[in-house]
Design a protein around this motif. Structure first.
Motif, mmCIF file in Angstrom:
data_model
loop_
_atom_site.group_PDB
_atom_site.id
_atom_site.type_symbol
_atom_site.label_atom_id
_atom_site.label_comp_id
_atom_site.label_asym_id
_atom_site.label_seq_id
_atom_site.Cartn_x
_atom_site.Cartn_y
_atom_site.Cartn_z
ATOM 1 N N UNK A 13 0.714 -1.548 0.044
ATOM 2 C CA UNK A 13 -0.044 0.015 0.128
ATOM 3 C C UNK A 13 1.180 1.184 -0.113
ATOM 4 N N UNK A 14 2.098 0.934 -0.018
ATOM 5 C CA UNK A 14 3.054 2.381 -0.063
ATOM 6 C C UNK A 14 4.233 1.698 -0.999
ATOM 7 N N UNK A 15 4.651 2.814 -2.136
ATOM 8 C CA UNK A 15 5.072 2.282 -2.839
ATOM 9 C C UNK A 15 6.469 3.032 -2.595
ATOM 10 N N UNK A 16 7.184 2.390 -2.407
ATOM 11 C CA UNK A 16 8.764 2.809 -2.511
ATOM 12 C C UNK A 16 9.483 3.405 -3.227
ATOM 13 N N UNK A 17 9.146 3.380 -5.220
ATOM 14 C CA UNK A 17 9.440 3.844 -5.931
ATOM 15 C C UNK A 17 8.846 4.056 -7.170
ATOM 16 N N UNK A 18 7.805 5.211 -6.534
ATOM 17 C CA UNK A 18 6.275 5.766 -7.517
ATOM 18 C C UNK A 18 7.122 6.505 -9.135
ATOM 19 N N UNK A 19 6.265 6.033 -9.707
ATOM 20 C CA UNK A 19 6.252 7.254 -10.685
ATOM 21 C C UNK A 19 5.422 8.770 -10.178
ATOM 22 N N UNK A 20 5.955 9.569 -10.226
ATOM 23 C CA UNK A 20 4.472 11.133 -9.194
ATOM 24 C C UNK A 20 4.969 11.232 -10.412
ATOM 25 N N UNK A 21 3.534 12.015 -10.877
ATOM 26 C CA UNK A 21 3.662 12.815 -11.813
ATOM 27 C C UNK A 21 2.631 13.781 -11.828
ATOM 28 N N UNK A 22 2.859 14.646 -12.483
ATOM 29 C CA UNK A 22 2.080 16.107 -12.570
ATOM 30 C C UNK A 22 0.603 15.319 -13.861
ATOM 31 N N UNK A 23 -1.061 15.798 -13.239
ATOM 32 C CA UNK A 23 -1.710 14.913 -14.278
ATOM 33 C C UNK A 23 -2.702 16.207 -14.832
ATOM 34 N N UNK A 24 -2.585 17.483 -14.373
ATOM 35 C CA UNK A 24 -3.050 18.859 -14.592
ATOM 36 C C UNK A 24 -2.124 19.328 -14.464
ATOM 37 N N UNK A 25 -2.407 21.324 -14.753
ATOM 38 C CA UNK A 25 -1.346 22.484 -14.560
ATOM 39 C C UNK A 25 -1.535 22.968 -15.125
ATOM 40 N N UNK A 26 -2.029 24.488 -14.239
ATOM 41 C CA UNK A 26 -1.970 25.669 -15.274
ATOM 42 C C UNK A 26 -0.476 26.348 -14.506
ATOM 43 N N UNK A 27 -0.523 27.782 -15.063
ATOM 44 C CA UNK A 27 0.612 28.705 -14.110
ATOM 45 C C UNK A 27 0.335 28.380 -12.998
#
Length: 359
Positions: free
Chosen positions: A61-75
């Motif tokens: 339930x905890x990922x030690x090597x996650x692929x953290x990513x921005x999935x939506x973004x504005x300024x």
């Protein structure tokens, strides 16, 4: 009272995160968040959580090597998918992003979903102080609080942290649960064999109790205010707002579906979102007025309270952040207080992970 050597404790905590497979730089960051909780005398969010994090990792339930990513973004905004990362790993990254956006566009707002428990909310809000910014950090948590007039756990302790810079006065740092006490403080009381004040918790039928273990028997925390007569609907409202901003807005889980911090409790079916949710904000003061003038006025604002006439109960009026700052100054010198039951669990954890625990 016995104390841990701060540098040795820091190395041990870091070694646990590294053993979980968390990369070195991120393990250092996560360690700093936990150690900051201990220094600021918030042990409910400190090293007592290490065994829970390890068990969550072991349970997948905890990922030690996650692929953290921005999935939506504005300024000025961003939504991050943490990929089941430890909250202590994604939290600093998300707040740094909020600060970066504020530096460029006056304010920055970042939501995170698919995360886990992130430690003390105040750590992240305080990251904005050195940038002459006001920092904000919120998170939802697994349900342990019953709304006013309910006996069903539908909200977490859902903390609010706001850090505001000053000139010569210590920074104004509000870091509070929206219940009378954080869930972890009941755990600390259990381990110390203590009872808790009336007005914090209720049993499964809604009766007030001082037994901190009652949560395990179907009881619940009550909202800040304790009962309707004492305005618990205000604490309930604050907790709900935190849940909306952290959970509903981010696409994380909310209410009773927020994942528990302990691995032995199952995840509920029909979850509406992903993991635990956080909300971070940073506002540049000079977007409103001159920052130095503001900080001087904050000094005056704070001094007004310090100069006020006190009741018989205390010889000083405290400002939000004072108790934690005083504790941090003290424990930075003498070390971190040991709680015997927690120390025993850490020794057992060290044996399981084949780590040295010569503290």
């Amino acid at each position: 009272m016995n104390y841990y050597d701060l540098s040795k404790l820091r190395l041990f905590v870091e070694s646990v995160f590294t053993k979980m497979g968390i990369e070195n730089e991120e393990a250092i960051l996560a360690t700093e968040v936990l150690i900051k909780a201990e220094l600021r005398n918030i042990p409910s969010h400190g090293i007592i959580r290490l065994p829970d994090y390890v068990r969550l990792w072991q349970a997948g339930r905890i990922n030690a090597n996650p692929q953290i990513k921005i999935i939506k973004e504005t300024h000025t905004t961003a939504l991050i998918d943490a990929d089941k990362a430890a909250g202590l790993v994604v939290g600093p990254k998300a707040m740094k992003l909020a600060i970066k956006k504020a530096q460029e566009y006056s304010s920055g707002w970042v939501c995170v979903n698919n995360s886990n428990h992130y430690g003390i909310a105040g750590y992240y809000a305080m990251m904005a102080l050195e940038h002459n910014m006001i920092g904000i950090s919120l998170t939802n948590a697994n349900a342990s609080v019953a709304p006013t007039f309910s006996v069903e756990r539908l909200l977490g302790t859902n903390p609010i942290a706001i850090a505001i810079p000053t000139d010569k006065q210590p920074a104004f740092v509000l870091d509070m649960a929206t219940s009378p006490v954080a869930r972890g403080k009941l755990t600390v009381m259990e381990k110390k064999g203590e009872r808790c004040p009336h007005g914090w918790i209720q049993d499964k039928d809604g009766n007030a109790t001082d037994n901190p273990s009652i949560i395990r028997d179907g009881g619940s925390l009550v909202p800040l205010g304790s009962d309707n007569t004492h305005a618990s609907y205000k604490g309930y409202g604050l907790a709900a707002v935190v849940d909306v901003l952290s959970g509903v807005l981010s696409g994380a889980n909310y209410s009773k579906w927020v994942p528990p911090i302990v691995s032995y409790l199952p995840l509920l079916a029909n979850a509406p979102g992903l993991g635990t949710g956080h909300f971070f904000g940073a506002m540049r003061i000079d977007a409103f007025r001159d920052a130095e003038e503001f900080k001087k006025e904050m000094d005056n604002f704070i001094q007004t309270f310090r100069d006020s006439k006190t009741s018989a109960e205390s010889d000083a009026v405290l400002i939000p952040g004072d108790p934690e700052r005083i504790a941090e100054e003290k424990f930075s010198k003498i070390g971190i207080p040991k709680i015997d039951a927690v120390d025993k669990e850490l020794r057992e954890l060290a044996e399981i992970l084949h780590l040295d625990f010569s503290l």
